[in-house]
Design an enzyme around this catalytic site. Structure first.
Site, mmCIF file in Angstrom:
data_model
loop_
_atom_site.group_PDB
_atom_site.id
_atom_site.type_symbol
_atom_site.label_atom_id
_atom_site.label_comp_id
_atom_site.label_asym_id
_atom_site.label_seq_id
_atom_site.Cartn_x
_atom_site.Cartn_y
_atom_site.Cartn_z
ATOM 1 N N ALA A 65 -11.208 22.351 17.483
ATOM 2 C CA ALA A 65 -10.173 21.763 18.345
ATOM 3 C C ALA A 65 -9.643 20.480 17.712
ATOM 4 O O ALA A 65 -10.364 19.761 17.015
ATOM 5 C CB ALA A 65 -10.712 21.468 19.742
ATOM 6 N N GLU A 98 -14.381 34.510 17.605
ATOM 7 C CA GLU A 98 -13.701 35.086 18.768
ATOM 8 C C GLU A 98 -12.599 34.134 19.194
ATOM 9 O O GLU A 98 -12.789 32.924 19.161
ATOM 10 C CB GLU A 98 -14.669 35.272 19.940
ATOM 11 C CG GLU A 98 -15.510 36.514 19.853
ATOM 12 C CD GLU A 98 -16.955 36.172 19.556
ATOM 13 O OE1 GLU A 98 -17.328 34.998 19.716
ATOM 14 O OE2 GLU A 98 -17.703 37.067 19.131
ATOM 15 N N TYR A 110 -5.368 31.610 11.980
ATOM 16 C CA TYR A 110 -6.470 32.361 11.367
ATOM 17 C C TYR A 110 -5.924 33.464 10.453
ATOM 18 O O TYR A 110 -6.457 33.700 9.362
ATOM 19 C CB TYR A 110 -7.384 32.950 12.443
ATOM 20 C CG TYR A 110 -8.133 31.913 13.257
ATOM 21 C CD1 TYR A 110 -8.817 30.875 12.628
ATOM 22 C CD2 TYR A 110 -8.168 31.971 14.648
ATOM 23 C CE1 TYR A 110 -9.501 29.922 13.369
ATOM 24 C CE2 TYR A 110 -8.852 31.021 15.386
ATOM 25 C CZ TYR A 110 -9.519 29.993 14.743
ATOM 26 O OH TYR A 110 -10.198 29.046 15.471
HETATM 27 C C1 LIG Z 1 -5.457 25.872 17.471
HETATM 28 C C2 LIG Z 1 -5.552 24.426 16.949
HETATM 29 C C3 LIG Z 1 -6.988 24.161 16.511
HETATM 30 C C4 LIG Z 1 -4.609 24.275 15.751
HETATM 31 O O1 LIG Z 1 -4.775 22.967 15.204
HETATM 32 P P1 LIG Z 1 -3.600 22.243 14.374
HETATM 33 O O2 LIG Z 1 -4.188 21.118 13.621
HETATM 34 O O3 LIG Z 1 -2.488 21.936 15.300
HETATM 35 O O4 LIG Z 1 -3.153 23.433 13.414
HETATM 36 P P2 LIG Z 1 -2.362 23.288 12.014
HETATM 37 O O5 LIG Z 1 -1.401 22.137 12.098
HETATM 38 O O6 LIG Z 1 -3.334 23.266 10.903
HETATM 39 O O7 LIG Z 1 -1.551 24.663 12.034
HETATM 40 C C5 LIG Z 1 -1.423 25.478 10.886
HETATM 41 C C6 LIG Z 1 -0.535 26.659 11.215
HETATM 42 O O8 LIG Z 1 -1.128 27.442 12.262
HETATM 43 C C7 LIG Z 1 -0.099 27.935 13.156
HETATM 44 N N1 LIG Z 1 -0.211 27.260 14.442
HETATM 45 C C8 LIG Z 1 -1.115 26.297 14.799
HETATM 46 N N2 LIG Z 1 -0.924 25.949 16.099
HETATM 47 C C9 LIG Z 1 0.108 26.703 16.551
HETATM 48 C C10 LIG Z 1 0.768 26.799 17.803
HETATM 49 N N3 LIG Z 1 0.402 26.051 18.859
HETATM 50 N N4 LIG Z 1 1.791 27.683 17.940
HETATM 51 C C11 LIG Z 1 2.160 28.454 16.897
HETATM 52 N N5 LIG Z 1 1.591 28.397 15.663
HETATM 53 C C12 LIG Z 1 0.572 27.543 15.502
HETATM 54 C C13 LIG Z 1 1.214 27.580 12.496
HETATM 55 O O9 LIG Z 1 1.547 28.635 11.615
HETATM 56 C C14 LIG Z 1 0.842 26.311 11.731
HETATM 57 O O10 LIG Z 1 1.695 26.066 10.648
HETATM 58 P P3 LIG Z 1 3.175 25.417 10.920
HETATM 59 O O11 LIG Z 1 2.956 24.186 11.751
HETATM 60 O O12 LIG Z 1 3.696 25.142 9.530
HETATM 61 O O13 LIG Z 1 3.976 26.465 11.669
HETATM 62 C C15 LIG Z 1 -5.117 23.406 18.042
HETATM 63 O O14 LIG Z 1 -3.877 23.819 18.597
HETATM 64 C C16 LIG Z 1 -6.111 23.247 19.164
HETATM 65 O O15 LIG Z 1 -7.018 22.403 19.113
HETATM 66 N N6 LIG Z 1 -5.951 24.070 20.230
HETATM 67 C C17 LIG Z 1 -6.874 24.046 21.389
HETATM 68 C C18 LIG Z 1 -8.241 24.567 21.015
HETATM 69 C C19 LIG Z 1 -8.167 25.960 20.405
HETATM 70 O O16 LIG Z 1 -7.421 26.845 20.847
HETATM 71 N N7 LIG Z 1 -9.013 26.166 19.365
HETATM 72 C C20 LIG Z 1 -9.146 27.446 18.701
HETATM 73 C C21 LIG Z 1 -10.123 28.266 19.442
HETATM 74 S S1 LIG Z 1 -10.472 29.806 18.634
#
Ligand SMILES: CC(C)(COP(=O)(O)OP(=O)(O)OC[C@H]1O[C@@H](n2cnc3c(N)ncnc32)[C@H](O)[C@@H]1OP(=O)(O)O)[C@@H](O)C(=O)NCCC(=O)NCCS
Length: 144
Positions: A65, A98, A110
């Protein structure tokens, strides 16, 4: 990740998931020999974390996260790359995780790392009965 990071980690966890891990769940992973727990820092503060644990020859990504104010800045990407670099130092078969079927952003991220959906756990999430996608990524050796 250190014990002293856990206050902030638990806050990020609570604001990121409907069924957040407890403090004890993080402590268990931190004290587990076969787990890797990493934090990401930005602007001098903890803004994200990733936790993975090894069962036999497979790494299970258990938690990831990023603080809401720091999303879409490739911090999760950095954490995943660092994790793969550390795990890749020892032989292993691959990675699994998951993810909620509705979590399109995480699934997209992913997939960009070579994870593929290999199955579904029906009604896996107890808060709303949502299905989980089971994702898999081969080890670096197999990808090469
Ligand atoms: C999912 C999460 C970990 C992503 O973290 P992040 O640091 O924002 O991700 P990144 O900046 O490294 O994203 C890399 C790529 O992933 C994809 N991506 C990440 N978040 C996205 C979103 N909310 N919507 C669409 N694409 C997304 C995009 O392709 C992105 O590249 P881009 O910005 O050039 O389009 C974050 O949104 C989070 O903490 N969410 C809540 C917890 C969660 O869902 N964890 C995963 C559980 S399995």
């Amino acid at each position: 990740m250190k014990l002293s990071d856990l206050k902030v980690v638990v806050e990020i966890e609570k604001s990121s998931f409907p069924r957040p891990w407890s403090l004890n769940a993080f402590i268990t992973q931190l004290t587990h020999d076969s787990s890797i727990c990493l934090i990401a820092e930005a602007d001098g503060r903890t803004v994200g974390y990733i936790i993975a644990t090894q069962y036999v020859d497979v790494w299970h990504l258990l938690d990831l996260a990023i603080h809401q104010d720091y999303r879409r800045q490739y911090i999760a990407t950095d954490l995943l790359e660092t994790l793969f670099e550390i795990c890749g130092r020892q032989p292993h078969r691959g990675y699994t995780l998951e993810v909620r079927k509705s979590n399109r952003g995480a699934i997209k991220m992913y997939e960009s790392f070579g994870f593929i959906c290999t199955g579904i756990r029906k009604g896996y999430y107890r808060d709303n009965g949502e299905d989980a996608l089971i994702m898999w990524r081969d080890s670096e050796d197999m990808l090469a």
